[in-house]
Design a protein around this motif. Structure first.
Motif, PDB file in Angstrom:
ATOM      1  N   GLN A 131      -3.482  -2.560  -9.720  1.00 53.26           N
ATOM      2  CA  GLN A 131      -3.430  -1.452  -8.884  1.00 53.26           C
ATOM      3  C   GLN A 131      -4.925  -1.056  -8.526  1.00 53.26           C
ATOM      4  OE1 GLN A 131      -0.517   1.866  -8.748  1.00 53.26           O
ATOM      5  NE2 GLN A 131      -2.152   2.754  -9.597  1.00 53.26           N
ATOM      6  N   GLN A 150     -10.796   1.258  -9.359  1.00 57.11           N
ATOM      7  CA  GLN A 150     -11.431   2.370  -8.285  1.00 57.11           C
ATOM      8  C   GLN A 150     -12.201   1.632  -7.224  1.00 57.11           C
ATOM      9  OE1 GLN A 150     -13.369   5.279 -10.542  1.00 57.11           O
ATOM     10  NE2 GLN A 150     -11.695   6.468 -11.283  1.00 57.11           N
ATOM     11  N   GLU A 169      -6.950  -0.120 -14.086  1.00 53.29           N
ATOM     12  CA  GLU A 169      -6.876   0.304 -12.771  1.00 53.29           C
ATOM     13  C   GLU A 169      -8.136   0.002 -11.986  1.00 53.29           C
ATOM     14  OE1 GLU A 169      -4.502   3.777 -10.516  1.00 53.29           O
ATOM     15  OE2 GLU A 169      -6.096   4.348 -11.776  1.00 53.29           O
ATOM     16  N   LEU A 218      -1.710  -2.471  -4.133  1.00 53.05           N
ATOM     17  CA  LEU A 218      -1.498  -3.532  -5.134  1.00 53.05           C
ATOM     18  C   LEU A 218      -1.937  -4.891  -4.833  1.00 53.05           C
ATOM     19  CD1 LEU A 218       0.202  -3.916  -7.875  1.00 53.05           C
ATOM     20  CD2 LEU A 218       2.275  -4.545  -6.737  1.00 53.05           C
ATOM     21  N   PHE A 231      -3.013   3.897  -2.471  1.00 55.97           N
ATOM     22  CA  PHE A 231      -2.864   3.009  -3.832  1.00 55.97           C
ATOM     23  C   PHE A 231      -2.600   1.704  -2.810  1.00 55.97           C
ATOM     24  CE2 PHE A 231      -1.733   7.065  -5.639  1.00 55.97           C
ATOM     25  CZ  PHE A 231      -2.544   6.830  -6.812  1.00 55.97           C
ATOM     26  N   PRO A 280      -6.103   3.592 -16.738  1.00 57.52           N
ATOM     27  CA  PRO A 280      -5.243   4.859 -15.987  1.00 57.52           C
ATOM     28  C   PRO A 280      -4.749   5.676 -17.301  1.00 57.52           C
ATOM     29  CG  PRO A 280      -3.869   2.564 -16.322  1.00 57.52           C
ATOM     30  CD  PRO A 280      -5.492   2.328 -16.826  1.00 57.52           C
ATOM     31  N   ILE A 325       0.587   0.909 -15.791  1.00 59.87           N
ATOM     32  CA  ILE A 325       1.168   1.029 -14.445  1.00 59.87           C
ATOM     33  C   ILE A 325       2.281   0.071 -14.515  1.00 59.87           C
ATOM     34  CG2 ILE A 325       0.532   0.367 -11.908  1.00 59.87           C
ATOM     35  CD1 ILE A 325      -2.218   1.219 -12.614  1.00 59.87           C
ATOM     36  N   THR A 330       0.877  -1.278  -0.122  1.00 61.97           N
ATOM     37  CA  THR A 330      -0.044   0.013  -0.049  1.00 61.97           C
ATOM     38  C   THR A 330       0.882   1.350   0.034  1.00 61.97           C
ATOM     39  OG1 THR A 330      -0.111   0.004   2.453  1.00 61.97           O
ATOM     40  CG2 THR A 330      -1.686  -1.032   1.323  1.00 61.97           C
ATOM     41  N   ARG A 331       0.424   2.286  -0.461  1.00 59.82           N
ATOM     42  CA  ARG A 331       1.126   3.462  -0.666  1.00 59.82           C
ATOM     43  C   ARG A 331       0.293   4.803  -0.415  1.00 59.82           C
ATOM     44  NH1 ARG A 331       2.661   6.750  -5.044  1.00 59.82           N
ATOM     45  NH2 ARG A 331       1.748   4.989  -6.477  1.00 59.82           N
ATOM     46  N   VAL A 346      -7.169   1.871  -6.429  1.00 63.64           N
ATOM     47  CA  VAL A 346      -6.717   3.281  -5.807  1.00 63.64           C
ATOM     48  C   VAL A 346      -8.273   3.868  -4.855  1.00 63.64           C
ATOM     49  CG1 VAL A 346      -7.731   4.165  -7.998  1.00 63.64           C
ATOM     50  CG2 VAL A 346      -6.473   5.718  -6.536  1.00 63.64           C
ATOM     51  N   CYS A 347      -7.917   4.402  -4.047  1.00 60.19           N
ATOM     52  CA  CYS A 347      -9.173   5.048  -3.203  1.00 60.19           C
ATOM     53  C   CYS A 347      -8.862   6.341  -2.755  1.00 60.19           C
ATOM     54  CB  CYS A 347      -9.290   4.008  -2.073  1.00 60.19           C
ATOM     55  SG  CYS A 347     -10.607   4.330  -0.997  1.00 60.19           S
TER      56      CYS A 347
END
Length: 291
Positions: free
Chosen positions: A188, A238, A236, A179, A177, A223, A227, A169-170, A190-191
Motif C-alpha cells: 500500500q 509514503q 507502507e 495498492l 491510498f 503502518p 494492512i 486507489t482510494r 499513501v500520499c
C-alpha cells in the motif's frame, strides 16, 4: 348615634380585624368581628341613608393628560417617526451589504492566493509526477528498482523505487491510498498533500486507471496496524514521486472485482489469490521480465 360616630366605629372595627389577621387569628375566630363590622355598616346606612364608603374612596382619579390633536397628514405623507425608522432600517441594510461585499472580496482574494500557491507548487513539483516519456527500449535506466516481494520491516526507513500495477486507489480527504502490485505481491502506498507533496500529486494519483503501470519513489514506513489488503502488510510506502509508464484502458471487468472472495472469512486468501491471478492475467511482472 350620629353617622360620624358610626363611621368612627366602623374604622376602628376594621383596624381591629386587620390586627387580628396579622396576629394569625383563624377565620372562625374572626367571624364574630366581621359580623359586628357588617352590623355597623348596616347601622350607618340606616342613620345616613347611604352605603358606607371608606375614607378616600371617593377621590377622583387623575385625568389622563389630553393629547394634542394630531396633525392631519396629506395622502402619502410619512410621519417623522416612520421616516426615521425607515432611514435606520436602510442604514442597517447598507452596512449589512457592505460587510457582505467585504467578506466576499476577502474570500475571493484568499481563493485566488491559494490557487496561485497551488499552481506555483505544482509547477515546482512537475518533475515529481506525470506521464513518463516513452523509452521504446532505446535506453536503459540506471535507477535501481526494488521488488515489491522483498519489502519487509527490515527495510523500514529506507527510500525505495518500485514499479508495479495500480490495483486500486482510494481517496480519503486531502489524500489518497493506492495498492501497488507486482507478480502477485502488493504494497500500500499513501500520499497526502502537504510539505514536499503538492496537491497536484494527490489529484494525479486519483486519476490513474486500474492496471496502469507506474514508477514510484517513496519512503518505506511501518503502518500503525498491518494492512490486510496487501501481501506486504507490515510496511507502507509514503509516496514522494510517481510517474505513469503505461496508461491502462478502463477494463469492462475489474480484476479487483473478479478476485473478491465470496466468503468474507476468506479475505486474506482472496487478496493473495486475486493478486496472483492479476499477475497471471498480465503474463509477466511490471518490470517486463517476460514478453
Amino acid at each position: 348615634m350620629s353617622g360620624e360616630e358610626v363611621a368612627a366605629q366602623i374604622v376602628a372595627k376594621g383596624d381591629e380585624i386587620r390586627t387580628l389577621k396579622g396576629d394569625g387569628l383563624g377565620k372562625a375566630d374572626l367571624q364574630p368581628h366581621i359580623d359586628a363590622l357588617l352590623a355597623l355598616k348596616a347601622e350607618y346606612k340606616r342613620v345616613t341613608g347611604e352605603d358606607y364608603k371608606a375614607p378616600g374612596s371617593d377621590a377622583s382619579k387623575k385625568k389622563k393628560k389630553k393629547q394634542p390633536p394630531q396633525e392631519q397628514k396629506e395622502p402619502g405623507e410619512v410621519s417623522e417617526k416612520a421616516r426615521k425608522k425607515a432611514e435606520k432600517k436602510a442604514e442597517k441594510e447598507r452596512q449589512k451589504a457592505a460587510k457582505k461585499a467585504a467578506r466576499e472580496k476577502a474570500e475571493a482574494e484568499a481563493r485566488a492566493a491559494k490557487q496561485a500557491r497551488e499552481l506555483e507548487a505544482a509547477a515546482n513539483a512537475a518533475h515529481l509526477l506525470g506521464h513518463a516519456p516513452r523509452i521504446q527500449s532505446q535506453a536503459l535506466t540506471e535507477k535501481p528498482v526494488t521488488k515489491i516481494a522483498t519489502l519487509a520491516p527490515a527495510k523500514v526507513g529506507s527510500e525505495v523505487n518500485l514499479r508495479g500495477y495500480v490495483q486500486m486507489t482510494r481517496a480519503v480527504g486531502p489524500g489518497v491510498f493506492v495498492l501497488l502490485r507486482e507478480k502477485g505481491y502488493s504494497v500500500q502506498g499513501v500520499c497526502f498533500a502537504g510539505g514536499e507533496v503538492p496537491k497536484a500529486m494527490v489529484t494525479y494519483i486519483k486519476s490513474l486507471s486500474r492496471e496502469t503501470i507506474v514508477d514510484v519513489r517513496g519512503l518505506l514506513v511501518a503502518p500503525n496496524e498491518p494492512i490486510a489488503s496487501a501481501t506486504q502488510g507490515d510496511v507502507e510506502l509514503q509516496i514522494k514521486e510517481i510517474h505513469a509508464i503505461s496508461i491502462a484502458d478502463v477494463l469492462p471487468l475489474q480484476i479487483a472485482d473478479a478476485s473478491r472472495p465470496e466468503n468474507e472469512n476468506d479475505v486474506d486468501d482472496g487478496v493473495a489469490a486475486g493478486a496472483a491471478a492479476a499477475a497471471t492475467e498480465n503474463g509477466d511482472d511490471a518490470n517486463g521480465d517476460a514478453g
